[in-house]
Design an enzyme around this catalytic site. Structure first.
Site, PDB file in Angstrom:
ATOM      1  N   MET A  25      24.041   9.678   3.005  1.00 30.88           N
ATOM      2  CA  MET A  25      23.902  10.986   3.630  1.00 30.88           C
ATOM      3  C   MET A  25      24.150  10.911   5.134  1.00 30.88           C
ATOM      4  SD  MET A  25      23.566  14.126   3.067  1.00 30.88           S
ATOM      5  CE  MET A  25      22.635  14.765   1.674  1.00 30.88           C
ATOM      6  N   LYS A  36     -17.610  -0.906   5.459  1.00 29.73           N
ATOM      7  CA  LYS A  36     -18.038  -1.935   4.507  1.00 29.73           C
ATOM      8  C   LYS A  36     -19.554  -1.911   4.285  1.00 29.73           C
ATOM      9  CE  LYS A  36     -17.477  -6.942   3.800  1.00 29.73           C
ATOM     10  NZ  LYS A  36     -16.896  -7.030   2.460  1.00 29.73           N
ATOM     11  N   GLU A  53       0.815  -1.224   0.000  1.00 23.36           N
ATOM     12  CA  GLU A  53       0.000   0.000   0.000  1.00 23.36           C
ATOM     13  C   GLU A  53       0.845   1.270   0.000  1.00 23.36           C
ATOM     14  OE1 GLU A  53      -0.589  -2.567   2.026  1.00 23.36           O
ATOM     15  OE2 GLU A  53      -2.693  -3.161   1.850  1.00 23.36           O
ATOM     16  N   PHE A  95     -11.665  -7.194  13.596  1.00 22.09           N
ATOM     17  CA  PHE A  95     -10.555  -7.629  12.755  1.00 22.09           C
ATOM     18  C   PHE A  95     -10.221  -6.554  11.714  1.00 22.09           C
ATOM     19  CE2 PHE A  95      -9.056  -9.892   8.884  1.00 22.09           C
ATOM     20  CZ  PHE A  95      -7.815 -10.259   9.380  1.00 22.09           C
ATOM     21  N   GLN A  96      -8.964  -6.232  11.605  1.00 17.97           N
ATOM     22  CA  GLN A  96      -8.461  -5.204  10.672  1.00 17.97           C
ATOM     23  C   GLN A  96      -9.127  -3.843  10.881  1.00 17.97           C
ATOM     24  OE1 GLN A  96      -8.326  -6.867   6.624  1.00 17.97           O
ATOM     25  NE2 GLN A  96      -6.225  -7.513   7.046  1.00 17.97           N
TER      26      GLN A  96
END
Lengths: 160, 562
Positions: B476, B161, B49, B111-112
């Protein structure tokens, strides 16, 4: 310096978190915060007292205005305004103390809102200074509990 | 017509003119993916993602349009947070759609489930949790409006959802007006007049352009001002490409790794025209020493940028393009009578600084200098490629040694400094411009942070070129350790690295390795001509430093030059 900011916001979930998060995320202080709906449906008024130098207050005001849910920010320190705060106090008032406490209640125009044999609950409204003075006076009798609303403020009708 | 929430989302995206969506499916967005094939949207399936949000960001920076990213709830959403913060810091218009658990489960540690609206409150311009399907069309309209107007930025829509499956009458708002959001585009005419006056009078002016010039497409107006009044131009990292590098007035970037001439000029100027820039600490160095003798004019669409870091003499809240157009209208009529205000002495001084200490390196011997690689890329592409970068030395060398000729051709994480940004951003830019050459100038450290997107590039036949300036270090940080931490190279040596050529091949891309300075040009040319994604692993001088360098907290005139 202490500033009182009056902030008109959309009354929707998360608005308080946005404002509070702005202060915490950028390291500004909130001394007190008060929020309630206005007469216009869907809008709430927040009153925040905060402390900072001119540059910090300028940033706070700009950052508050930048929030998408903010309609208006007024720094009431810049205009003539009235400021009030309400406080509830539970004071020890047993025996001989009682009369003395009630005399102070009179002088400060407090209201006694609850009475029991050994304590009183007082309601008082005023400027922050007045409330602070009352607290220090009553401390010698024993203050058991304090609840304060934080300041609310409004600009005066006659501005110079 | 009644539509489900998922259909409303996709139909609204279509109406907003969205062509590409970068995404990754999951349980909380299956209903959206179920409808996706019915709509004329190209979906790019990334491999992580973070790749989706950076690609949407790269797409937005390359085109000026709103980038769109679609991910699931919980980890899908949190994986975009770095990318959202990246877009926020650089004012990039992106709309992020995250799935959320069904409304009855919100707050139950389902969940999630994650409170992504809470998590992203401080790194989005605005965000929404849509609880009623009836609100969805308006929210999408507002999200695109907010993302792309005023100071642009990311806007997140969290979509549970059950809202995706619920039906409602669909009506997409044609116009939008928000009582609490009215960005100022037009400048106050009085302020414009004041600016015109100081421009006419200045003896030692400089233009200090920032990302706002790119965002408002104001390059032409900027060039008019610079050329009509013969004013030298410097720019921040975010604004590279806003003024052509082959113009004699171009000084290069300023700040911590800016050119000697740019830093000296801004420090000695009597007038600084800060246009769409924000006096970032990497630009100003020690703030109390910054441009002490200059009058500062600051144009920004975001009032919070003005007076934040430096005191400003003439503040102007406006869109850069609107301001520059108004300024031109004020200055142009009298231009003939009042030719370029006698800046010859100043410009001679600026030219002397340029000559005295130009950006330099020494490509002798058998080891490839990274600066030479970037300069070669610049020459081969005539400054016309889209260059993305990772973060660190690779980013600074790309900024210093690539001669940009046009806006929106340098795409780099300036504010947040996100390693792993450049490659997925290149994928986004390439999706927008399939026929242009898109090159990610990378380091061997950064490229490994989003390397999985090679599969995406191969899958969608996106011929992105990755040029790794491979020094085997997190260069760097190593440079700071060398200069300020007694060469204590703790945790900066990348002892174990993949064979990038084999890695490219394993993904189905092409790979080259160059170790010989004499072969750099031919290998790059060959790689750029290939119609597929390519990694060119250039083994460079291990301990080459980025110069000049202003040590953190020092005045920008105190540059370490070698």
């Amino acid at each position: 310096m202490r500033h009182i900011l009056s902030i008109l916001v959309e009354n929707e979930p998360g608005v308080l978190a946005r404002v509070a998060g702005l202060f915490s995320g950028r390291g500004y202080n909130i001394e007190s915060l008060n929020v309630a709906p206005t007469l216009t449906e869907g809008l709430s008024m927040m009153t925040i007292t905060t402390i900072g130098d001119e540059a910090i207050i300028e940033q706070i005001v700009k950052q508050l205005r930048k929030l998408v849910t903010t309609l208006k920010v007024v720094d009431l320190t810049d205009v003539k305004a009235v400021e009030r705060e309400m406080m509830l106090l539970r004071v020890d008032a047993e025996g001989s103390k009682r009369a003395e406490v009630l005399r102070i209640v009179d002088i400060f125009r407090c209201k006694v809102v609850d009475v029991s044999p050994d304590e009183l609950v007082l309601e008082v409204t005023g400027t922050q200074d007045k409330l602070t003075a009352l607290v220090s006076l009553l401390q010698r009798y024993g203050i058991k509990e304090v609840a304060r609303t934080g300041s609310v403020a409004m600009r005066r009708g006659m501005q110079e | 017509m009644e539509l489900t929430g998922a259909q409303i989302l996709l139909e609204s995206l279509r109406r907003e003119g969205v062509e590409v969506v970068f995404g990754f499916p999951g349980g909380a967005v299956i209903d959206i993916y179920d409808q996706l094939p019915n709509y004329p949207l190209r979906h790019v399936l990334v491999r992580h993602e973070q790749g989706a949000i950076h690609a949407a960001d790269g797409y937005a920076r390359a085109t000026g349009k709103v980038g769109v990213c679609l991910v699931t709830s919980g980890p899908g959403a949190t994986n975009t947070v770095t990318g959202i913060a990246t877009a926020y810091m650089d004012s990039v218009p992106v709309v992020i759609i995250t799935g959320q658990v069904p409304t009855p489960l919100i707050g139950n540690d389902a969940f999630q489930e994650v409170d992504i609206v809470g998590i992203t409150r401080s790194c989005t311009k605005h965000n929404y949790l849509v609880k009623e399907v009836g609100d969805l069309a308006r929210v999408i309209k507002e999200a695109f409006y907010l993302a792309s107007t005023g100071r642009p930025g990311p806007v997140l829509i969290d979509l549970p959802k059950d809202v995706q499956t619920r039906l409602t009458e669909y009506k997409y708002p044609k116009t939008i007006k928000m009582r609490s959001y009215n960005p100022t585009y037009a400048p106050n005419p009085k302020q414009v007049a004041k600016v015109a006056e100081v421009v006419r009078r200045a003896k030692k002016p400089i233009i200090y352009a920032g990302g706002g010039v790119i965002a408002s497409e104001a390059s032409e107006e900027l060039a008019w001002l610079a050329r009509s009044f013969d004013i030298p131009v410097t720019a921040t990292l975010m604004a590279l490409g806003c003024f052509p590098a082959d113009d004699p007035r171009w000084l290069g970037m300023l700040g911590m790794h800016g050119t000697y001439a740019a830093n000296m000029a801004i420090s000695n100027a009597d007038l600084i025209l800060a246009i769409g820039s924000r006096f970032d600490d990497r630009v100003t160095g020690k703030i109390s020493e910054f441009a002490k003798n200059a009058k500062i004019v600051h144009i920004d669409i975001d009032p919070t940028s003005i007076q934040k870091n430096v005191p400003v003499h003439i503040p102007v809240v406006a869109d850069c393009k609107s301001f520059l157009t108004a300024l031109r209208q004020t200055l142009e009529p009298t231009l003939a009578e009042q030719p370029a205000a006698g800046h010859e002495a100043w410009n001679a001084k600026v030219a002397a600084w340029k000559e005295e200490k130009p950006l330099s390196y020494n490509q002798e011997g058998a080891v490839i200098k990274p600066q030479y690689v970037v300069e070669t890329i610049s020459r081969l592409t005539k400054g016309e490629a889209i260059i993305t970068t990772e973060v660190g030395q690779n980013q600074m060398w790309a900024a210093q040694f690539y001669a940009f000729t046009r806006p929106r051709s340098f795409i780099s994480s300036g504010g947040l400094g996100t390693m792993g940004f450049g490659f997925p951003a290149a994928i986004g830019a390439q999706m927008a411009y399939p026929d242009r050459l898109v090159i990610d100038v990378a380091g061997d450290g950064s490229i490994q942070m989003c390397i999985q997107e090679l599969a995406t590039a191969v899958c969608y036949k996106l011929p992105v070129k990755i040029v790794i300036l491979n020094n085997g270090y997190l260069g760097m940080v190593r440079q700071w350790q060398e200069l300020f931490y007694k060469k204590n190279y703790c945790a900066t040596c990348l002892d174990v690295a993949p064979d990038f050529v084999k890695l490219a091949e394993a993904y189905g891309a092409a790979g080259f390795r160059v170790t010989d300075p004499a072969k750099v040009e031919s290998v790059l040319a060959e790689a750029f001509a290939l119609p597929c994604p390519v990694i060119v692993d250039v083994v460079v001088d291990r301990e080459e430093n980025v110069a000049p360098m202003v040590p953190a907290g020092k005045s920008i005139t105190e540059m370490i030059l070698v």
